[in-house]
Enzyme design. Structure first.
Site, short mmCIF file in Angstrom:
data_model
loop_
_atom_site.label_atom_id
_atom_site.label_comp_id
_atom_site.label_asym_id
_atom_site.label_seq_id
_atom_site.Cartn_x
_atom_site.Cartn_y
_atom_site.Cartn_z
N SER A 197 -2.39 32.40 14.81
CA SER A 197 -3.52 31.59 14.53
C SER A 197 -4.76 32.21 15.01
O SER A 197 -5.69 31.62 15.60
CB SER A 197 -3.36 30.44 15.61
OG SER A 197 -2.10 29.56 14.86
N ASN A 200 -1.27 37.84 5.88
CA ASN A 200 -0.05 37.39 5.09
C ASN A 200 -0.37 36.31 4.63
O ASN A 200 -0.58 35.09 5.14
CB ASN A 200 1.20 37.23 6.47
CG ASN A 200 2.19 36.60 5.92
OD1 ASN A 200 2.79 36.50 4.78
ND2 ASN A 200 2.96 36.29 6.88
N LYS A 242 1.74 34.44 2.98
CA LYS A 242 3.05 33.57 2.95
C LYS A 242 3.14 32.87 1.45
O LYS A 242 2.79 33.63 0.53
CB LYS A 242 3.01 32.29 3.89
CG LYS A 242 2.42 32.88 5.15
CD LYS A 242 2.60 31.88 6.40
CE LYS A 242 2.38 32.41 7.80
NZ LYS A 242 2.37 31.72 8.78
N HIS A 271 9.54 38.94 10.05
CA HIS A 271 8.61 37.97 10.28
C HIS A 271 9.45 36.60 10.79
O HIS A 271 10.70 36.46 10.51
CB HIS A 271 7.99 37.49 9.28
CG HIS A 271 6.96 36.70 9.29
ND1 HIS A 271 7.11 35.19 9.61
CD2 HIS A 271 5.30 36.70 9.64
CE1 HIS A 271 5.88 34.64 9.90
NE2 HIS A 271 4.82 35.44 9.57
N GLU A 285 3.93 38.48 17.47
CA GLU A 285 3.64 37.21 17.10
C GLU A 285 4.51 36.18 17.82
O GLU A 285 5.53 35.99 17.32
CB GLU A 285 3.96 36.98 15.37
CG GLU A 285 3.28 38.12 14.73
CD GLU A 285 3.19 37.42 13.41
OE1 GLU A 285 2.07 37.36 12.69
OE2 GLU A 285 3.96 37.19 12.64
N GLY A 307 0.58 29.44 13.13
CA GLY A 307 0.55 28.24 12.31
C GLY A 307 0.24 26.96 12.84
O GLY A 307 0.35 25.76 12.46
N GLU A 362 9.31 33.85 10.50
CA GLU A 362 10.00 32.60 9.67
C GLU A 362 10.93 33.02 8.79
O GLU A 362 12.03 32.36 8.35
CB GLU A 362 8.72 32.33 8.61
CG GLU A 362 7.58 31.58 9.19
CD GLU A 362 6.30 31.57 8.74
OE1 GLU A 362 6.15 32.12 7.41
OE2 GLU A 362 5.22 31.30 9.32
#
Ligand code: PEP
Length: 250
Positions: free
Chosen positions: A212, A9, A11, A95, A167, A173, A97
């Site tokens: 991560s 991904n 992003k 996701h 996740e 991140g 985010e």
């Protein structure tokens, strides 16, 4: 079909020149990855470049988000019909985010999942708990609740044509990774939850770990019984590290 999936991904990162470099690095060395299907998720403006460069390489393309509507007055959105013109195979839905920064709720996520399957593309349904939820002992209820919203909308059998990415939000991140044991525990619970309504589909379901993932952590994570690959953010922006994570899939 490869046993594992390693998905990158990107992003909202990249530029024309960075994409050229990354894709050529992937193309040149994809043969070194033998037990994982590689998938890249570029930002929309780079889909045409990815399609042209990756044709015939076996590396698949996904999109990071999609609009559940086919066409019309949805300023700023991109439809599945459009994505499909660029040989997209996978769509990330839910996701963290998107959930946190763009206020996507379970019902919007379920609508995107349903629309993706209706277009014969494969949704990768992302689920995961925040640190606070984990500390409150609510990890499994949060994750299973996110999955249940999709079961309610699409049915358990729909998981024959879907992938799940677990996740933990606190690991995305941040440099923090769930331990292989922590991740396996949640992956197992996800499979069991789906098995309650769709046992056969649960057995064949690929559940990726994300948060991560690095070259150093991948091998042990991927060795867990219910971990079928990874959804990789930061480490997917360099061909070397993404391919090394792909090679960690044994
Ligand atoms: C992600 O956002 O899907 C992700 C796993 O990111 P990172 O690997 O950078 O934590």
């Amino acid at each position: 079909m490869a046993h594992m999936i390693v998905a990158g991904n990107w992003k909202m990162n990249a530029s024309k020149s960075a994409v050229t470099e990354l894709l050529s690095g992937l193309k040149d060395n994809v043969a070194s990855v033998s037990n994982a299907e590689l998938v890249v998720f570029p930002p929309f403006p780079y889909l045409a470049q990815a399609q042209a460069e990756l044709m015939g390489t076996g590396i698949r393309i996904g999109v990071q988000n999609i609009c559940a509507q086919d066409k019309g007055a949805y300023t700023g959105e991109v439809s599945l019909v459009m994505a499909k013109e660029f040989d997209v195979s996978y769509v990330l839905v839910g996701h963290s985010e998107r959930r946190a920064l763009f206020a996507e709720d379970d019902s919007q996520v379920a609508a995107k999942y349903v629309a993706t399957q209706a277009m014969q593309l494969t949704p990768i349904l992302c689920v995961g708990e925040t640190l606070e939820q984990r500390e409150q002992g609510r990890t499994l209820s949060v994750v299973n609740g996110q999955i249940q919203a999709v079961i309610d909308a699409a049915g358990g059998a729909s998981f024959a044509h879907a992938v799940i990415a677990y996740e933990p939000v606190w690991a995305i991140g941040t440099g923090l990774t769930a331990s292989p044991k922590q991740a396996q525990e949640v992956h197992r619970a996800i499979r069991d939850h789906i098995a309650d309504v769709a046992p056969e589909q649960a057995r064949g379901l690929k559940i990726l770990y994300g948060g991560s993932v690095t070259v150093a952590s991948a091998e042990e994570l991927f060795a867990q019984a219910d971990i079928d690959g990874g959804l990789v953010g930061g480490a997917s922006l360099q061909a070397d590290s993404f391919l090394a994570i792909g090679r960690a899939a044994k």
